[in-house]
Design an enzyme around this catalytic site. Structure first.
Site, PDB file in Angstrom:
ATOM      1  N   GLU A   1      46.008  35.316  30.682  1.00 25.47           N
ATOM      2  CA  GLU A   1      46.736  35.769  29.493  1.00 25.47           C
ATOM      3  C   GLU A   1      48.227  35.433  29.522  1.00 25.47           C
ATOM      4  OE1 GLU A   1      43.939  39.608  28.448  1.00 25.47           O
ATOM      5  OE2 GLU A   1      45.510  39.890  29.939  1.00 25.47           O
TER       6      GLU A   1
HETATM    7  C1  TNX Z   1      42.041  41.840  30.186  1.00 27.45           C
HETATM    8  S1  TNX Z   1      40.665  40.664  32.482  1.00 27.45           S
HETATM    9  C2  TNX Z   1      42.940  41.656  31.216  1.00 27.45           C
HETATM   10  C3  TNX Z   1      43.695  42.807  31.710  1.00 27.45           C
HETATM   11  C4  TNX Z   1      43.401  44.059  30.949  1.00 27.45           C
HETATM   12  C5  TNX Z   1      41.923  44.150  30.661  1.00 27.45           C
HETATM   13  C6  TNX Z   1      41.522  45.403  29.990  1.00 27.45           C
HETATM   14  C7  TNX Z   1      42.047  40.059  32.691  1.00 27.45           C
HETATM   15  C8  TNX Z   1      42.125  38.994  33.663  1.00 27.45           C
HETATM   16  N1  TNX Z   1      43.060  40.517  31.939  1.00 27.45           N
HETATM   17  O1  TNX Z   1      45.074  42.513  31.674  1.00 27.45           O
HETATM   18  O2  TNX Z   1      43.795  45.139  31.718  1.00 27.45           O
HETATM   19  O3  TNX Z   1      41.583  43.068  29.839  1.00 27.45           O
HETATM   20  O4  TNX Z   1      40.129  45.504  29.915  1.00 27.45           O
END
Ligand code: TNX
Length: 582
Positions: free
Chosen positions: A375
């Protein structure tokens, strides 16, 4: 094999006609009551174990009960003796037995329990060597003892009329044998104080070894901070179900949780916030090492994650020089993602990364460093892959193996690199391509393995962006085939992540972990041939009374036919013969 429950304590017969019972009647009644409590209880089925063992051969003629004078005798190897002492510590509180630990060149049960370290024990043939091939991970995991021919984690348990023998090629194998033995004892073994119980075990033999070498869970200590004690308790839960990796998500926008001497404000400034505005917190190096060694004693490797280049707001608050505009952002206590990043165009950023990863690597005996990579919505294309490739190189130069979320996939391959796949639809050509170039996968499908998803719409905490995950959804998938076009040989294992935006206490952690963690653990450990929902549901049901007795919170998932916890007759609440007169 009979599974009839033992009869409960009988009421003390009190003659009504004469008012007070006489002393002889009371004595006889007390004796009968005690006799009932001590009557041979039908032991569990030998197959009542989570994760499901590979091979189970019950022998109903060989049921056995632990006597008060039992001795635990172990091979003299210090690691084996340590497992023997752990076994004694598991059994002493509820039994109240002394259970001394001794060593011998050739340990024999002799009416007690023997732990036999036998490095000629060939338990590997049906273990993960078959699925994954010796070469695939011996190169990277060899240092930790994943020697395929010896079956580094397999064990035998034999329960016979002369006692119990656990045999394994390694201390890890003995430790897993002990976890199995623990589940075969009555649920009252989980009591923290002495219980009057017959400590019966079902006779027979179990031969067991894991399907995958990597079986993990992740705890996000960044969104909410959790005390060392809470983390140790999570380690205990992992150990029960033969998981062998604890991934700690140590840094995120809302807080930086691990002390770094060369960048002290990461914790003194960046560690003082968390989701919702609470005080946050961080682990000193000594705290972190305490977690690492507590885990190591339970054959669990800590995988530290420093999430880069995104999810870094807390670092930017502490050190604005890392920010693209060199201006400190405000501290962040919300739950959005994807807005922050360290400046990939500034050399100072790579000094920071090298310093941080260097200090974390020095504290971490395990082979892995997890660099996040998810992300980072504002770092795209070649800028992103260029950043990742430099960080991968830093990790390799530290002698560690890089792990990252599957967003790392487009970056160049580097020996041994591992991607953690967290998608929700099982299709990902970019990840497939990275696997073709040599990457291995840890699979954590968001819609099956994410422990922060709600069980049902009314689950009081958790998310639902990847859907609702009830126990069956957590159980019914196959890590070996889940990602289309990724061969099972490329799958290193499975991990269940717990993100903690909505999780603020140990009870919250346990509510989301249990009972789904054992489901994921079974997918990582058990051969596919044992996969069966109805059978799993029944075995899982038997865990409920254990958690209740141990004081562990769990979600009473309606699809599981939970057995009720035993009413434990402790020394203090044995049926009373209160009106006795001499
Ligand atoms: C996605 S899974 C994210 C996290 C969040 C999560 C909440 C991932 C690698 N990144 O930053 O906490 O969703 O479910």
């Amino acid at each position: 094999m009979s599974t009839t429950p033992s009869p409960g304590p009988t009421a003390v017969p009190v003659p009504l006609s004469t008012g007070e019972p006489d002393a002889a009647t009371l004595a006889r009644a007390a004796e009968e009551t005690a006799g009932t409590l001590l009557a041979p209880a039908a032991p569990h089925r030998l197959a009542d174990v989570v994760p499901a063992p590979q091979q189970v051969q019950p022998d109903p003629t060989a049921d056995w009960a632990l006597p008060a004078e039992a001795v635990i005798v172990s091979s003299a190897d210090p690691a084996a003796l340590a497992v023997a002492e752990q076994l004694a510590q598991l059994l002493r509180p509820a039994t109240g037995y002394p259970l001394p630990v001794t060593d011998a060149t050739t340990p024999e049960p002799a009416g007690g329990i023997a732990l036999v370290l036998d490095d000629s024990a060939d338990l590997g043939a049906e273990g993960y060597s078959a699925d994954l091939g010796a070469e695939g991970y011996s190169a990277d995991l060899g240092a930790e003892g994943y020697s395929a021919d010896l079956g580094a984690e397999g064990y035998h348990v034999d329960i016979a009329t002369d006692g119990v023998r656990i045999t394994a090629a390694t201390a890890a194998g003995l430790f897993y044998g002990v976890q199995t033995l623990r589940q075969l004892l009555p649920a009252a073994i989980e009591s923290p104080s002495p219980v009057t119980e017959r400590w019966a075990l079902p006779g027979g033999a179990i031969t067991d070894a894991p399907r995958f070498p990597y079986r993990g869970a992740m705890l996000d200590v960044a969104r909410h901070f959790f005390a060392v004690e809470d983390v140790l308790r999570v380690v205990d839960h992992l150990a029960r179900y033969k998981l062998n990796h604890l991934h700690l998500h140590l840094t995120d926008d809302q807080g930086w949780r691990i002390a770094v001497d060369s960048w002290p404000k990461l914790t003194t400034v960046g560690g003082t916030t968390e989701v919702g505005g609470g005080p946050g917190g961080h682990y000193t190096k000594a705290d972190y090492q305490r977690i690492v060694s507590y885990a190591a004693a339970r054959h669990i490797t800590v995988v530290p994650e420093i999430d880069l280049p995104g999810h870094t707001n807390s670092a930017l608050v502490a050190y604005p020089e890392l920010a693209p505009d060199k201006i400190a952002p405000p501290p962040y206590t919300g739950i959005e993602v994807g807005f922050s990043y360290v400046d990939p165009a500034d050399e100072r950023t790579y000094d920071f990364v090298a310093d941080v990863l260097g200090e974390v690597a020095a504290l971490t005996p395990g082979p892995w460093l997890h660099i996040g990579g998810d992300e980072a919505f504002k770092v795209n294309g070649e800028v992103y892959t260029g950043f990742v490739e430099r960080v991968q190189r830093i990790v390799a130069d530290l002698g560690k193996t890089v792990v990252g979320w599957h967003q790392l996939a487009p970056a160049a391959h580097l020996d041994g690199r591992v991607l953690q796949w967290w998608g929700t639809n099982g299709e990902d050509p970019t990840t497939v391509d990275a696997v073709r170039r040599g990457a291995r996968l840890i699979v954590s499908p968001g819609n099956h393995a994410y422990l922060d998803m709600k069980y049902a719409p009314d689950t009081p905490i958790g998310h639902d962006w990847a859907g609702l995950i009830d126990v069956r959804k957590a159980y019914d998938w196959d890590p070996g085939t889940h990602v289309a076009d990724v061969p099972a040989e490329a799958v290193l294992g499975v991990e269940a992540p717990l993100w903690t935006e909505s999780v603020t206490s140990l009870a919250d952690i346990e509510l989301l972990l249990l009972p789904r963690l054992p489901a994921i653990a079974e997918l990582g450990w058990s051969t596919r041939a044992t996969h069966n929902w109805a059978d799993f549901r029944d075995r899982l049901a038997g865990q409920g009374p254990r958690w209740t007795t141990a004081g562990i919170t769990f979600h009473r998932a309606p699809e599981i036919p939970w057995r009720t916890a035993p009413t434990i007759p402790t020394q203090r609440n044995l049926p009373q013969t209160h009106t006795a007169t001499p």
